[in-house]
Design an enzyme around this catalytic site. Structure first.
Site, PDB file in Angstrom:
ATOM      1  N   LYS A  69       0.844  -1.145  -0.071  1.00 33.85           N
ATOM      2  CA  LYS A  69       0.117  -0.099  -0.284  1.00 33.85           C
ATOM      3  C   LYS A  69       0.643   1.119  -0.030  1.00 33.85           C
ATOM      4  CE  LYS A  69      -2.591  -1.462   3.782  1.00 33.85           C
ATOM      5  NZ  LYS A  69      -0.969  -2.421   3.891  1.00 33.85           N
ATOM      6  N   THR A  70       1.347   1.087   0.651  1.00 29.89           N
ATOM      7  CA  THR A  70       2.886   2.758   0.702  1.00 29.89           C
ATOM      8  C   THR A  70       3.485   3.130  -0.216  1.00 29.89           C
ATOM      9  OG1 THR A  70       2.684   2.009   3.111  1.00 29.89           O
ATOM     10  CG2 THR A  70       4.166   3.469   2.724  1.00 29.89           C
ATOM     11  N   ASP A 114      -2.174   6.745   7.028  1.00 31.42           N
ATOM     12  CA  ASP A 114      -1.226   5.191   6.960  1.00 31.42           C
ATOM     13  C   ASP A 114      -3.087   5.109   8.388  1.00 31.42           C
ATOM     14  OD1 ASP A 114      -0.613   2.773   6.123  1.00 31.42           O
ATOM     15  OD2 ASP A 114       1.522   3.100   6.723  1.00 31.42           O
ATOM     16  N   THR A 163      -6.370  -1.300   6.896  1.00 36.77           N
ATOM     17  CA  THR A 163      -5.887  -3.542   7.244  1.00 36.77           C
ATOM     18  C   THR A 163      -7.539  -4.103   6.610  1.00 36.77           C
ATOM     19  OG1 THR A 163      -6.129  -3.078   9.350  1.00 36.77           O
ATOM     20  CG2 THR A 163      -3.610  -3.316   8.433  1.00 36.77           C
ATOM     21  N   ARG A 222       6.989  -7.739   1.974  1.00 42.98           N
ATOM     22  CA  ARG A 222       7.511  -7.646   3.145  1.00 42.98           C
ATOM     23  C   ARG A 222       8.167  -9.517   3.807  1.00 42.98           C
ATOM     24  NH1 ARG A 222       4.687  -4.567   6.643  1.00 42.98           N
ATOM     25  NH2 ARG A 222       5.404  -2.371   5.409  1.00 42.98           N
TER      26      ARG A 222
HETATM   27  N1  LIG Z   1       3.579  -5.540  -5.797  1.00 42.66           N
HETATM   28  C1  LIG Z   1       4.634  -5.051  -5.100  1.00 42.66           C
HETATM   29  N2  LIG Z   1       6.378  -5.371  -5.998  1.00 42.66           N
HETATM   30  C2  LIG Z   1       7.319  -5.589  -5.645  1.00 42.66           C
HETATM   31  N3  LIG Z   1       7.783  -4.770  -4.336  1.00 42.66           N
HETATM   32  C3  LIG Z   1       6.369  -4.985  -3.464  1.00 42.66           C
HETATM   33  C4  LIG Z   1       5.099  -5.208  -3.849  1.00 42.66           C
HETATM   34  N4  LIG Z   1       4.280  -5.091  -2.553  1.00 42.66           N
HETATM   35  C5  LIG Z   1       5.858  -5.038  -2.019  1.00 42.66           C
HETATM   36  N5  LIG Z   1       6.415  -4.966  -2.190  1.00 42.66           N
HETATM   37  C6  LIG Z   1       7.792  -5.329  -1.203  1.00 42.66           C
HETATM   38  O1  LIG Z   1       7.209  -5.003   0.313  1.00 42.66           O
HETATM   39  C7  LIG Z   1       7.342  -4.133   1.232  1.00 42.66           C
HETATM   40  C8  LIG Z   1       6.380  -3.493   1.724  1.00 42.66           C
HETATM   41  O2  LIG Z   1       5.817  -3.138   1.283  1.00 42.66           O
HETATM   42  P1  LIG Z   1       4.719  -1.590   1.447  1.00 42.66           P
HETATM   43  O3  LIG Z   1       4.274  -1.006   1.178  1.00 42.66           O
HETATM   44  O4  LIG Z   1       5.303  -1.041   2.895  1.00 42.66           O
HETATM   45  O5  LIG Z   1       3.488  -2.714   2.446  1.00 42.66           O
HETATM   46  P2  LIG Z   1       2.196  -2.113   3.174  1.00 42.66           P
HETATM   47  O6  LIG Z   1       1.925  -0.225   2.783  1.00 42.66           O
HETATM   48  O7  LIG Z   1       0.816  -2.955   3.345  1.00 42.66           O
HETATM   49  O8  LIG Z   1       2.037  -2.508   5.105  1.00 42.66           O
HETATM   50  C9  LIG Z   1       8.063  -3.040   0.102  1.00 42.66           C
HETATM   51  O9  LIG Z   1       9.353  -2.278   0.540  1.00 42.66           O
HETATM   52  C10 LIG Z   1       8.311  -3.721  -1.292  1.00 42.66           C
HETATM   53  O10 LIG Z   1      10.093  -3.946  -1.502  1.00 42.66           O
HETATM   54 MG   LIG Z   2       2.402   0.952   4.666  1.00 43.97          MG
END
Ligand SMILES: Nc1ncnc2c1ncn2[C@@H]1O[C@H](COP(=O)(O)OP(=O)(O)O)[C@@H](O)[C@H]1O
Ligand SMILES: [Mg+2]
Length: 334
Positions: A69-70, A114, A163, A222
């Site tokens: 998401k981030t 977030d 979430t 992640r």
């Molecule tokens: N679609 C994607 N393609 C490649 N890497 C991804 C992808 N989604 C997440 N990641 C990897 O996973 C890590 C965590 O993702 P993040 O965006 O922080 O998740 P969330 O915000 O949903 O908790 C990122 O640093 C990235 O390296």
């Molecule tokens: Mg995040």
């Protein structure tokens, strides 16, 4: 003091994790693997905004942690050529703090909030008119002398992450034009992500090692990255930059991750339901009390994957574990 040394002294694993994560974030949409529905939707919104040269519509991203998401919000801001402002919902304590952030936005900037479902309600209310009319309604004073002041805000885009979208209040949810759900990733998608990131870390990965890591990553990029970094340590200690399956097996066993990608907490949830509640059904509150865990942690972080993989079943009377789960626990406790 060098940056490395500072980090070594710092006890904050969250910070270290964030630093490592930022190195592996996708830098463009071409590196953003999977979630094709979400990405397609976002693409159209970004392009339309670029053609109109107006702010992109507000979007809500929902799904378990670590699914991207981030990372997606960062790519959106980049594609819009705008600045991204990142804040955490529960960290905003006063209305005035959010008002200050909002009034400092430039036209078409992206504000990423977030854990938006955990915002204080009084703070959240500021967002309603900001999202709808790019205006803040601020009440000054109290009692009979109180009056409302209106402040203009630049047209901006709010991207909220949560979430579970069901946790949002209705007035907030309806102000998002797009409500985009993230799903767990397929092993092939995770394999692609791991292989891209291995390249960034200058590692070579044998193909059976790659598919093994992908399969045990709990459908979550992640976690895939975390496993990759752990395995890299083994490869380095073994004196090379080539990763083989044996190193993957060793790392997974040290991390207590099993062949389904379940970790210690996942297995604990299943075995508590079996041992204390005869396999269920058990109400979520009783379960969380026995586990001494937060309800939201269990529901938002652990349950979705256990449900998706058919280890856990939700019934009107509570949670039950499946035959598959019972076999798995039996195998693991031997
Ligand atoms: N679609 C994607 N393609 C490649 N890497 C991804 C992808 N989604 C997440 N990641 C990897 O996973 C890590 C965590 O993702 P993040 O965006 O922080 O998740 P969330 O915000 O949903 O908790 C990122 O640093 C990235 O390296
Ligand atoms: Mg995040």
């Amino acid at each position: 003091m060098t940056e490395n040394f500072q980090r070594f002294l710092s006890n904050d694993t969250g910070e270290e994790e964030r630093f490592q994560e930022s190195r592996l974030r996708p830098e463009g949409f071409e590196e953003y693997i999977g979630q094709s529905k979400v990405v397609e939707n976002i693409h159209v919104m970004v392009e339309s905004s670029n053609i109109r040269q107006q702010a992109m519509d507000h979007a809500l991203l929902s799904g378990p942690p670590g699914l991207g998401k981030t990372s997606l919000a960062m790519l959106v801001a980049k594609a819009l050529g705008s600045e991204l402002h990142v804040i955490s919902g529960p960290a905003i304590e006063k209305k005035g703090d959010l008002a200050a952030i909002l009034t400092n936005l430039q036209p078409r900037d992206v504000l990423f909030i977030d854990e938006i479902h955990r915002m204080h309600i009084s703070v959240e209310e500021i967002l309603y008119s900001a999202m709808e009319d790019f205006r803040l309604d601020i009440v000054i004073g109290q009692g009979p002398s109180a009056r409302t002041m209106q402040i203009e805000v630049s047209p901006f885009t709010l991207i909220g992450a949560t979430t579970r979208s069901g946790l949002l209040s209705n007035p907030l949810r309806t102000r998002f034009m797009a409500n985009l759900h993230f799903d767990f990733y397929q092993p092939e998608e995770l394999a692609k992500i791991i292989s891209n990131n291995a390249q960034k870390l200058n590692l070579e990965v044998e193909s059976d090692a790659l598919s093994h890591m992908a399969k045990c990553s709990r459908g979550t990029p992640r976690i895939a990255n975390r496993i990759l970094r752990r395995v890299r340590d083994f490869a380095l200690v073994d004196g090379g930059n080539k990763i083989n399956e044996e190193q993957v097996l060793k790392s997974l066993s040290l991390m207590e991750i099993d062949e389904y990608g379940l970790d210690r907490m996942d297995r604990k949830i299943l075995s508590v339901i079996l041992d204390y509640y005869g396999g269920g059904p058990v109400g979520i509150d009783a379960l969380c009390a026995t586990l001494a865990e937060d309800r939201s942690t269990i529901e938002d972080v652990f349950e979705p994957f256990l449900l998706k993989e058919g280890f856990l079943i939700r019934t009107p009377r509570g949670r039950e574990i499946s035959e598959k789960a019972k076999e798995h626990i039996a195998k693991y406790s031997n």
